[in-house]
Design a protein around this motif. Structure first.
Motif, PDB file in Angstrom:
ATOM      1  N   GLY A 117       0.724  -1.254   0.174  1.00  0.00           N
ATOM      2  CA  GLY A 117       0.051   0.025  -0.045  1.00  0.00           C
ATOM      3  C   GLY A 117       0.846   1.281   0.093  1.00  0.00           C
ATOM      4  O   GLY A 117       0.166   2.247   0.000  1.00  0.00           O
ATOM      5  N   LEU A 118       2.304   1.243   0.021  1.00  0.00           N
ATOM      6  CA  LEU A 118       2.888   2.403  -0.094  1.00  0.00           C
ATOM      7  C   LEU A 118       3.652   2.661  -1.388  1.00  0.00           C
ATOM      8  O   LEU A 118       3.713   1.840  -2.228  1.00  0.00           O
ATOM      9  N   ASP A 119       3.865   4.016  -1.775  1.00  0.00           N
ATOM     10  CA  ASP A 119       4.487   4.304  -2.942  1.00  0.00           C
ATOM     11  C   ASP A 119       5.805   4.080  -2.984  1.00  0.00           C
ATOM     12  O   ASP A 119       6.268   3.617  -1.901  1.00  0.00           O
ATOM     13  N   SER A 120       6.645   3.865  -4.039  1.00  0.00           N
ATOM     14  CA  SER A 120       7.960   3.555  -4.048  1.00  0.00           C
ATOM     15  C   SER A 120       8.822   4.364  -3.203  1.00  0.00           C
ATOM     16  O   SER A 120       9.833   3.945  -2.565  1.00  0.00           O
ATOM     17  N   SER A 121       8.728   5.634  -3.027  1.00  0.00           N
ATOM     18  CA  SER A 121       9.479   6.484  -2.026  1.00  0.00           C
ATOM     19  C   SER A 121       9.308   6.088  -0.566  1.00  0.00           C
ATOM     20  O   SER A 121      10.158   5.851  -0.008  1.00  0.00           O
ATOM     21  N   THR A 122       7.956   6.073  -0.414  1.00  0.00           N
ATOM     22  CA  THR A 122       7.682   5.702   1.289  1.00  0.00           C
ATOM     23  C   THR A 122       8.248   4.156   1.298  1.00  0.00           C
ATOM     24  O   THR A 122       8.609   3.847   2.466  1.00  0.00           O
ATOM     25  N   SER A 123       8.165   3.237   0.434  1.00  0.00           N
ATOM     26  CA  SER A 123       8.485   1.811   0.426  1.00  0.00           C
ATOM     27  C   SER A 123       9.958   1.868   0.922  1.00  0.00           C
ATOM     28  O   SER A 123      10.594   1.222   1.637  1.00  0.00           O
ATOM     29  N   THR A 124      10.676   2.779   0.207  1.00  0.00           N
ATOM     30  CA  THR A 124      12.136   2.855   0.265  1.00  0.00           C
ATOM     31  C   THR A 124      12.510   3.282   1.541  1.00  0.00           C
ATOM     32  O   THR A 124      13.464   2.547   2.356  1.00  0.00           O
ATOM     33  N   GLN A 125      11.713   4.156   2.256  1.00  0.00           N
ATOM     34  CA  GLN A 125      12.030   4.742   3.392  1.00  0.00           C
ATOM     35  C   GLN A 125      11.711   3.806   4.625  1.00  0.00           C
ATOM     36  O   GLN A 125      12.529   3.549   5.572  1.00  0.00           O
ATOM     37  N   CYS A 126      10.792   2.861   4.418  1.00  0.00           N
ATOM     38  CA  CYS A 126      10.156   1.612   5.248  1.00  0.00           C
ATOM     39  C   CYS A 126      11.403   0.775   5.273  1.00  0.00           C
ATOM     40  O   CYS A 126      11.777   0.456   6.400  1.00  0.00           O
ATOM     41  N   VAL A 127      11.892   0.331   4.316  1.00  0.00           N
ATOM     42  CA  VAL A 127      12.832  -0.788   4.396  1.00  0.00           C
ATOM     43  C   VAL A 127      14.048  -0.234   4.928  1.00  0.00           C
ATOM     44  O   VAL A 127      15.081  -1.006   5.295  1.00  0.00           O
TER      45      VAL A 127
END
Length: 253
Positions: free
Chosen positions: A154-164
């Motif tokens: 459910g996250l966009d690419s930028s937010t996914s990168t921050q999460c990982v």
């Protein structure tokens, strides 16, 4: 009633200080595996689970681990700081003084990038902020082992990168971080230290993500340099194998 084995004779090792991705096609058994590893599923399987080479004491293991599910259940009317207070009181109890708890909570919120939003109600947070808060609520008692079910869903690419990147940071601090993830981008894929790939209930690859291209090459599957190893298919989709898992399944079985 007919029954079937979801997981079959699998084994593996997950190390402290590493960020591990469990990958596989739909129905491969990755969620079942995560539930068993986390102690969420207690029965219906046979085998041995070891923690530091000793049989796992499930009650003790649950106290030293955290399981962050895909759908996090946050109370929308609480502020970020209020939610942290509840979590700290439940997970830490009287082990720390109120002042020490406050210091720890503020340190976590700063590290996780939520300090500026600490007075915001959780229902008004963005998707990425909610993911980070769900993590923050679980690390107040500093668990050494953490499990995540599809943390980038459910996250966009930028937010996914921050999460990982946050999960990577948690692993670098000495924790064992294990998560399921579905076809990550090349950038996300390379952020993981360890890949545990499952298909049809069996482990088809376990090792470093940096070794997957050479592993495919040994199977006579040459992934072009500009392709994402987690997406590349030798037949370019003509066989229906649209990912690394499909390729390995086709070759190994």
């Amino acid at each position: 009633m007919n029954s079937r084995d979801i997981l079959k004779d699998i084994s593996g090792e997950f190390r402290a200080g590493e960020l591990t991705a469990i990958m596989g096609p739909s129905g491969a058994g990755k969620s079942t595996l995560l539930d068993i590893l986390a102690g969420f599923t207690e029965g219906g399987f046979t085998g041995e689970l070891l923690v530091n080479k000793q049989p796992r004491d499930l009650k003790r293991f649950r106290r030293m681990s955290a399981y962050i599910m895909q759908d996090h259940d946050l109370q929308p009317h609480l502020t970020v700081l209020e939610a942290m207070h509840f979590s700290a009181n439940l997970k830490i109890g009287a082990e720390l003084s109120p002042a020490s708890k406050k210091i720890r909570m503020n340190e976590i919120l700063r590290a996780i990038g939520l300090h500026e939003a600490k007075k915001t109600r959780t229902g008004r947070l963005s998707g990425g902020q909610k993911k980070r808060l769900a993590i923050a609520l679980e690390i107040v008692n500093n668990p050494p082992v953490m499990f995540f079910d599809e943390p980038t869903s459910g996250l966009d690419s930028s937010t996914s990168t921050q999460c990982v990147a946050l999960l990577k940071q948690l692993a670098r601090e000495g924790r064992t971080i294990i998560c399921t993830i579905h076809q990550p981008s090349a950038l996300l894929f390379n952020m993981f230290d360890h890949l545990y790939a499952v298909a049809e209930g069996e482990c088809i690859y376990t090792g470093g993500t940096g070794n997957i291209v050479s592993f495919l090459k040994e199977l006579d599957i040459v992934c072009p340099e500009h392709y994402n190893p987690s997406d590349y298919c030798k037949c370019l989709g003509r066989c229906g194998c649209t990912s690394l898992m499909g390729v390995l399944l086709m070759v190994v079985f």
